[in-house]
Write a protein that holds these residues in place. Structure first.
Motif, PDB file in Angstrom:
ATOM      1  N   VAL A   1       0.791  -0.646  -0.144  1.00 30.45           N
ATOM      2  CA  VAL A   1       0.178   0.303   0.188  1.00 30.45           C
ATOM      3  C   VAL A   1       0.503   1.173  -0.142  1.00 30.45           C
ATOM      4  N   PRO A   2       0.363   2.865  -0.368  1.00 30.56           N
ATOM      5  CA  PRO A   2       0.759   3.570  -0.599  1.00 30.56           C
ATOM      6  C   PRO A   2       0.833   3.930   1.178  1.00 30.56           C
ATOM      7  N   VAL A   3       2.233   5.412   0.763  1.00 32.16           N
ATOM      8  CA  VAL A   3       3.048   5.368   2.196  1.00 32.16           C
ATOM      9  C   VAL A   3       2.366   6.096   3.265  1.00 32.16           C
ATOM     10  N   LEU A   4       1.612   6.624   4.092  1.00 31.80           N
ATOM     11  CA  LEU A   4       0.853   7.821   4.407  1.00 31.80           C
ATOM     12  C   LEU A   4       1.890   8.947   4.750  1.00 31.80           C
ATOM     13  N   VAL A   5       1.568  10.071   3.548  1.00 30.15           N
ATOM     14  CA  VAL A   5       2.286  11.393   3.368  1.00 30.15           C
ATOM     15  C   VAL A   5       1.498  12.211   4.859  1.00 30.15           C
ATOM     16  N   ALA A   6       0.301  12.026   4.482  1.00 25.84           N
ATOM     17  CA  ALA A   6      -0.647  12.929   6.137  1.00 25.84           C
ATOM     18  C   ALA A   6      -1.921  12.228   5.361  1.00 25.84           C
ATOM     19  N   LYS A   7      -2.636  12.474   6.464  1.00 26.64           N
ATOM     20  CA  LYS A   7      -4.120  11.811   6.418  1.00 26.64           C
ATOM     21  C   LYS A   7      -4.818  13.249   5.648  1.00 26.64           C
ATOM     22  N   GLY A   8      -5.790  13.028   4.544  1.00 18.66           N
ATOM     23  CA  GLY A   8      -6.422  13.888   3.731  1.00 18.66           C
ATOM     24  C   GLY A   8      -5.337  15.162   3.942  1.00 18.66           C
ATOM     25  N   LEU A   9      -3.815  14.783   2.881  1.00 22.21           N
ATOM     26  CA  LEU A   9      -3.348  15.846   2.227  1.00 22.21           C
ATOM     27  C   LEU A   9      -3.665  16.510   0.984  1.00 22.21           C
TER      28      LEU A   9
ATOM     29  N   SER B   1       8.791   7.721   1.073  1.00 23.55           N
ATOM     30  CA  SER B   1       7.685   8.521   0.807  1.00 23.55           C
ATOM     31  C   SER B   1       7.088   9.001   0.036  1.00 23.55           C
ATOM     32  N   ARG B   2       8.492   9.425  -0.671  1.00 24.42           N
ATOM     33  CA  ARG B   2       8.784  10.572  -1.487  1.00 24.42           C
ATOM     34  C   ARG B   2       8.242  10.382  -2.626  1.00 24.42           C
ATOM     35  N   PRO B   3       7.968   9.061  -3.682  1.00 27.86           N
ATOM     36  CA  PRO B   3       7.051   9.019  -4.885  1.00 27.86           C
ATOM     37  C   PRO B   3       5.236   9.877  -4.416  1.00 27.86           C
ATOM     38  N   PHE B   4       4.987  10.045  -3.067  1.00 31.24           N
ATOM     39  CA  PHE B   4       3.943  10.033  -2.836  1.00 31.24           C
ATOM     40  C   PHE B   4       4.059  11.283  -2.381  1.00 31.24           C
TER      41      PHE B   4
ATOM     42  N   GLU C   1      -5.677  10.599  -5.651  1.00 32.12           N
ATOM     43  CA  GLU C   1      -6.194  10.085  -5.416  1.00 32.12           C
ATOM     44  C   GLU C   1      -5.612   8.748  -4.689  1.00 32.12           C
ATOM     45  N   LEU C   2      -5.797   8.219  -5.773  1.00 32.04           N
ATOM     46  CA  LEU C   2      -5.988   6.450  -5.554  1.00 32.04           C
ATOM     47  C   LEU C   2      -4.160   6.691  -4.362  1.00 32.04           C
ATOM     48  N   PHE C   3      -3.656   7.218  -4.259  1.00 27.17           N
ATOM     49  CA  PHE C   3      -1.814   7.019  -3.421  1.00 27.17           C
ATOM     50  C   PHE C   3      -2.757   8.236  -1.942  1.00 27.17           C
TER      51      PHE C   3
ATOM     52  N   LEU D   1     -13.961   5.784   1.972  1.00 26.18           N
ATOM     53  CA  LEU D   1     -13.956   4.679   1.351  1.00 26.18           C
ATOM     54  C   LEU D   1     -14.804   5.321   0.373  1.00 26.18           C
ATOM     55  N   ASP D   2     -14.012   6.259  -0.344  1.00 29.88           N
ATOM     56  CA  ASP D   2     -14.464   6.892  -1.846  1.00 29.88           C
ATOM     57  C   ASP D   2     -13.329   7.497  -3.012  1.00 29.88           C
ATOM     58  N   ARG D   3     -13.492   6.796  -3.112  1.00 23.76           N
ATOM     59  CA  ARG D   3     -12.062   6.951  -4.091  1.00 23.76           C
ATOM     60  C   ARG D   3     -10.359   7.261  -3.744  1.00 23.76           C
ATOM     61  N   SER D   4     -10.414   6.626  -2.168  1.00 22.20           N
ATOM     62  CA  SER D   4      -9.006   6.444  -1.850  1.00 22.20           C
ATOM     63  C   SER D   4      -7.821   5.652  -2.101  1.00 22.20           C
ATOM     64  N   ALA D   5      -6.792   5.700  -0.615  1.00 22.23           N
ATOM     65  CA  ALA D   5      -6.152   4.743  -0.739  1.00 22.23           C
ATOM     66  C   ALA D   5      -6.948   3.390  -0.163  1.00 22.23           C
ATOM     67  N   GLU D   6      -7.617   4.124   1.142  1.00 21.13           N
ATOM     68  CA  GLU D   6      -8.480   2.898   2.159  1.00 21.13           C
ATOM     69  C   GLU D   6      -9.631   2.564   0.550  1.00 21.13           C
ATOM     70  N   SER D   7     -10.338   3.010  -0.088  1.00 25.57           N
ATOM     71  CA  SER D   7     -11.358   1.664  -0.967  1.00 25.57           C
ATOM     72  C   SER D   7     -10.180   1.435  -1.782  1.00 25.57           C
ATOM     73  N   MET D   8      -9.280   1.175  -2.515  1.00 25.23           N
ATOM     74  CA  MET D   8      -8.517   0.660  -3.165  1.00 25.23           C
ATOM     75  C   MET D   8      -7.439  -0.721  -2.435  1.00 25.23           C
ATOM     76  N   LEU D   9      -7.141  -0.555  -1.161  1.00 29.19           N
ATOM     77  CA  LEU D   9      -6.609  -1.482  -0.510  1.00 29.19           C
ATOM     78  C   LEU D   9      -8.201  -2.232   0.051  1.00 29.19           C
ATOM     79  N   ILE D  10      -9.463  -1.528   0.315  1.00 31.07           N
ATOM     80  CA  ILE D  10     -10.351  -2.713   0.524  1.00 31.07           C
ATOM     81  C   ILE D  10     -11.008  -3.360  -0.525  1.00 31.07           C
ATOM     82  N   ARG D  11     -11.202  -2.832  -1.921  1.00 29.57           N
ATOM     83  CA  ARG D  11     -11.464  -3.547  -3.005  1.00 29.57           C
ATOM     84  C   ARG D  11     -10.179  -4.474  -3.432  1.00 29.57           C
ATOM     85  N   ARG D  12      -8.581  -4.908  -2.431  1.00 27.63           N
ATOM     86  CA  ARG D  12      -8.019  -5.916  -3.329  1.00 27.63           C
ATOM     87  C   ARG D  12      -8.457  -6.387  -1.624  1.00 27.63           C
ATOM     88  N   LEU D  13      -9.091  -6.681  -0.402  1.00 30.02           N
ATOM     89  CA  LEU D  13      -9.170  -7.096   0.510  1.00 30.02           C
ATOM     90  C   LEU D  13     -10.808  -8.231  -0.630  1.00 30.02           C
TER      91      LEU D  13
END
Length: 497
Positions: free
Chosen positions: A288-296, A378-381, A448-450, A456-468
């Motif tokens: 999963v992507p590294v957390l840069v800052a929640k809601g950045l 974290s730099r790419p994100f 938004e995907l990172f 759970l709406d077009r976010s890293a969380e939604s991408m993870l839940i989809r994989r789960l």
């Protein structure tokens, strides 16, 4: 008392004007039979109502949505965790009936505050918010009625909550002398947790943990958290992790000073008694992507003044004035030399703090993103969130959502063995305005995907839940097979086809 319609029915049957008089014995038997049928129907209706009420109560659930590091209240669990019904038939029936793609499908173990709230209250001497995905995802899984089921027999996946990064870093004091102790302490708690889950619940042992998962956000994934845990106890669990390094496969391999697979050496001895556990399992773990800052906030590549052509913002691996051989796979040192001797106008290098650096990301066109103690960083994100084209240096590394996204359409990856090609690779994009604009537009499409947002709406969380959910679907045949082998009755076997 019988319902009135039953009384009328009996009276009509016994009406002498409509049919011959029945004997007393037959009449009594008839009344008994009708009464029994009536009571059975009434009892069935009541049971259905009661079951529906319980089901609605479970689904509605009053769930706390926050975890406070200063509060003594429990993490937001609700619902019954009484799993005394250990019937394999019950679990098998739940599996056979759970076909909806959008149903709640993850059961979150409530292991008590010792492994959750109390760890969140610890204050490590050094800690980075980038490790807090383990906290945010635990919050999300507990709070989401769309994802979490409070009935373990209806679950397809099982989440084991534990904040191992915070606990490890709480015990960590010193890179050179203390990391082994910190990893040992985290391993002890992991051992306690997995022992509890195996002994007190019937679910882990059904599949040897293949449908169980947790989150590991420290640099080397499994190797940073499970080094001293018996691999047999871990079983076939999978982990959500930042680490997608396919070169450094194990703790023993990480000790080899091979420049193709070099990584941070945190003073764990190459001891034959230690199992050579994998740091990352490509066929099992989810990166999963590294957390840069929640809601950045997201910044468009076309927003503001992009007056820094190529941005270099990183430490060059100095420790008391001496270069650190392992830091950044030596790539940082090589990049610094390249900047000094082969740079050109617009290349901007500085060792600044995070707050000083953030505005610079939003003013750059290309952002240099060397690795840290492991390949991920974290730099790419941060670059993507800032609208800057990331320039990375990965060797055989699985990136987040890499099976769906074409990274070359919005980033540049330079082979570390050919780092001297950096200027050439950047110029190849810079000198083709249409190509550069296309890559910048692609950044807007994936930003938004990172980004971790807590929803759970077009976010890293939604991408993870989809994989789960995908993982749950893939595991379903295996779970059914295990259920059958453990004695699911013949009717369930027939129902499953």
């Amino acid at each position: 008392m019988l319902p009135r319609n039953i009384h009328r029915a009996i009276a009509s049957i016994y009406d002498a004007r409509r049919m011959p008089r029945l004997s007393g014995v037959f009449f009594i038997a008839l009344i008994s039979l009708v009464s029994l049928i009536s009571f059975s129907l009434w009892q069935s209706k009541c049971c259905r109502c009661l079951h529906g009420s319980r089901e609605r109560t479970h689904r509605r659930g009053s769930i706390s949505t926050s975890i406070s590091s200063s509060s003594s209240s429990r993490i937001g669990f609700d619902g019954s965790n009484d799993i005394s019904i250990s019937s394999h038939v019950a679990s098998g029936r739940a599996l056979l009936n759970s076909t909806e793609d959008d149903r709640p499908f993850i059961y979150v173990y409530d292991l008590g505050p010792a492994y959750t709230d109390k760890i969140l209250q610890l204050e490590p001497s050094w800690y980075s918010h980038q490790y807090d995905v383990e906290k945010y995802m635990t919050e999300l899984l507990i709070a989401s009625n769309a994802v979490r089921t409070v009935d373990p027999y209806k679950a397809s996946l099982f989440f084991v909550p534990f904040f191992s990064a915070r606990l490890t870093l709480y015990h960590f004091k010193d890179w050179d002398n203390n990391m082994r102790h910190a990893v040992e302490e985290a391993s002890k708690v992991w051992t306690e947790i997995l022992t509890t889950v195996r002994k007190n619940y019937p679910f882990f042992n059904r599949t040897n943990g293949r449908d169980h998962f947790s989150i590991l956000t420290l640099d080397h994934g499994r190797c940073h958290s499970l080094t001293f845990v018996d691999p047999g106890l871990v079983g076939e669990m999978f982990f959500v992790t930042y680490n997608g390094d396919k070169l450094v496969r194990s703790i023993h391999a990480s000790k080899e000073r091979n420049m193709q697979a070099i990584t941070y050496n945190y003073k764990l001895p190459v001891d034959a008694s230690l199992p050579d556990i994998p740091c990352y399992m490509p066929d099992r773990d989810i990166v999963v992507p590294v957390l840069v800052a929640k809601g950045l906030p997201l910044v468009s590549p076309f927003e503001g003044e992009r007056d820094k052509a190529v941005l270099f913002r990183f430490g060059a691996g100095q420790h008391h004035g001496v270069p650190i051989w392992h830091h950044g796979h030596q790539i940082r040192k090589e990049l610094l030399e390249l900047y000094k001797h082969a740079g050109y106008n617009g290349w901007d290098f500085a060792e600044k703090g995070e707050k000083e650096t953030d505005p610079d990301w939003q003013r750059a066109v290309f952002c240099i993103c060397p690795p840290g103690h492991s390949q991920w960083t974290s730099r790419p994100f941060k670059a993507l969130m800032s609208g800057c084209i990331p320039v990375t240096f990965f060797r055989e590394h699985d990136n987040p959502w890499g099976d769906e996204l074409e990274y070359s359409s919005f980033s540049i990856n330079v082979d570390p063995d050919n780092i001297w090609q950096l200027k050439e690779r950047i110029d190849a994009v810079k000198n083709q305005p249409e190509l550069m604009q296309r890559m910048q537009k692609n950044i807007i499409g994936v930003q938004e995907l990172f980004r971790w947002t807590g929803v759970l709406d077009r976010s890293a969380e939604s991408m993870l839940i989809r994989r789960l959910r995908k993982r749950a679907t893939e595991l379903r045949p295996f779970q059914l097979q295990m259920a059958r082998e453990r004695g699911i009755d013949e009717k369930l076997r027939m129902t499953s086809g």
